[in-house]
Design an enzyme around this catalytic site. Structure first.
Site, mmCIF file in Angstrom:
data_model
loop_
_atom_site.group_PDB
_atom_site.id
_atom_site.type_symbol
_atom_site.label_atom_id
_atom_site.label_comp_id
_atom_site.label_asym_id
_atom_site.label_seq_id
_atom_site.Cartn_x
_atom_site.Cartn_y
_atom_site.Cartn_z
ATOM 1 N N MET A 153 0.797 -1.036 -0.127
ATOM 2 C CA MET A 153 -0.236 0.440 0.569
ATOM 3 C C MET A 153 0.774 1.454 0.276
ATOM 4 O O MET A 153 1.300 1.381 -0.672
ATOM 5 C CB MET A 153 -0.800 0.189 1.132
ATOM 6 C CG MET A 153 -1.612 -1.158 0.696
ATOM 7 S SD MET A 153 -3.097 -1.300 1.772
ATOM 8 C CE MET A 153 -2.619 -1.799 4.029
ATOM 9 N N CYS A 154 1.237 1.597 1.088
ATOM 10 C CA CYS A 154 2.359 2.969 1.165
ATOM 11 C C CYS A 154 3.370 3.366 1.237
ATOM 12 O O CYS A 154 3.413 4.037 -0.148
ATOM 13 C CB CYS A 154 1.915 3.373 2.909
ATOM 14 S SG CYS A 154 -0.005 3.902 3.543
ATOM 15 N N VAL A 155 4.144 2.452 0.979
ATOM 16 C CA VAL A 155 5.221 2.079 0.763
ATOM 17 C C VAL A 155 5.486 1.395 -0.546
ATOM 18 O O VAL A 155 5.912 2.427 -1.552
ATOM 19 C CB VAL A 155 6.590 0.554 1.246
ATOM 20 C CG1 VAL A 155 7.298 0.578 0.875
ATOM 21 C CG2 VAL A 155 6.259 0.818 2.429
ATOM 22 N N THR A 206 4.506 5.774 -2.455
ATOM 23 C CA THR A 206 4.893 6.276 -2.672
ATOM 24 C C THR A 206 6.168 6.038 -3.605
ATOM 25 O O THR A 206 7.340 6.973 -4.338
ATOM 26 C CB THR A 206 5.536 6.183 -1.243
ATOM 27 O OG1 THR A 206 4.412 6.912 0.003
ATOM 28 C CG2 THR A 206 6.293 8.046 -0.986
#
Length: 202
Positions: free
Chosen positions: A120-122, A125
């Site tokens: 998700m966030c890793v 980004t």
């Protein structure tokens, strides 16, 4: 994808918040993750790299709802012109945040991305960083996530380590995803952030 150890000039620490690394809700590899991110942060500071702590603002009632214990960053921050805290409303650390400007102002060209959650966030980004032309290193042992639960009639449970590996490889051949945290090296970016600049961009 081969291993590289060419230095990076920024470290992005994604959502290493209490809810995800402490207690019953912690990712399965929380201890290892914290060890690796602690070391990365220490070496990035020592070598003059930019350090950015991303902090996710979860919705009301979530484990990372702002200003709740689970929302707090796990790693102590050393505020200054080369270390920032940036809150984010979505998975992608660049979305509706000053992250892009912070990196550009410092003259950053290469980043290491670590933290949670891998898929998700890793990943989000890191993917945007690649699209913006940065060299991106995602150390294989410095990001983690939860197990993917079984869904009857669709799939069996998928272990967290497998989810993390697939998430990294899904970034494609431009991302460096086989290097270990210990092999990541740092250097100072080309331009130092302005002296006295706000180091907490909440």
């Amino acid at each position: 994808m081969t291993q590289h150890t060419q230095p990076v000039d920024a470290l992005i620490v994604v959502d290493v918040q209490s809810a995800f690394v402490v207690g019953d809700g912690a990712v399965p590899a929380a201890g290892r993750l914290v060890d690796r991110t602690t070391d990365l942060i220490a070496r990035a500071r020592r070598d003059g790299a930019l350090v950015v702590h991303l902090q996710n603002d979860g919705p009301p009632g979530s484990e990372d709802e702002p200003h709740t214990p689970g929302w707090e960053l796990h790693h102590p921050v050393e505020p200054g012109p080369s270390e920032f805290v940036i809150r984010k409303p979505r998975d992608d650390g660049f979305h509706e945040t000053p992250l892009g400007g912070v990196l550009a102002d410092a003259g950053v060209t290469a980043i290491a991305v670590c933290g949670v959650m891998s898929e998700m966030c890793v990943q989000a980004t890191a993917r945007t960083a690649l699209a913006r032309g940065y060299r991106v290193v995602v150390p294989h042992d410095a990001h983690a996530t939860q197990d993917c639960p079984a869904v009857p009639g669709i799939c069996e449970a998928v272990p967290a380590a497998t989810v993390s590996r697939v998430a990294a490889y899904a970034l494609g051949s431009d991302a460096e995803v086989t290097v270990s945290a210990a092999d990541v090296t740092f250097t100072a970016p080309a331009a130092s952030p302005a002296t006295g600049a706000a180091s907490d961009l909440r």
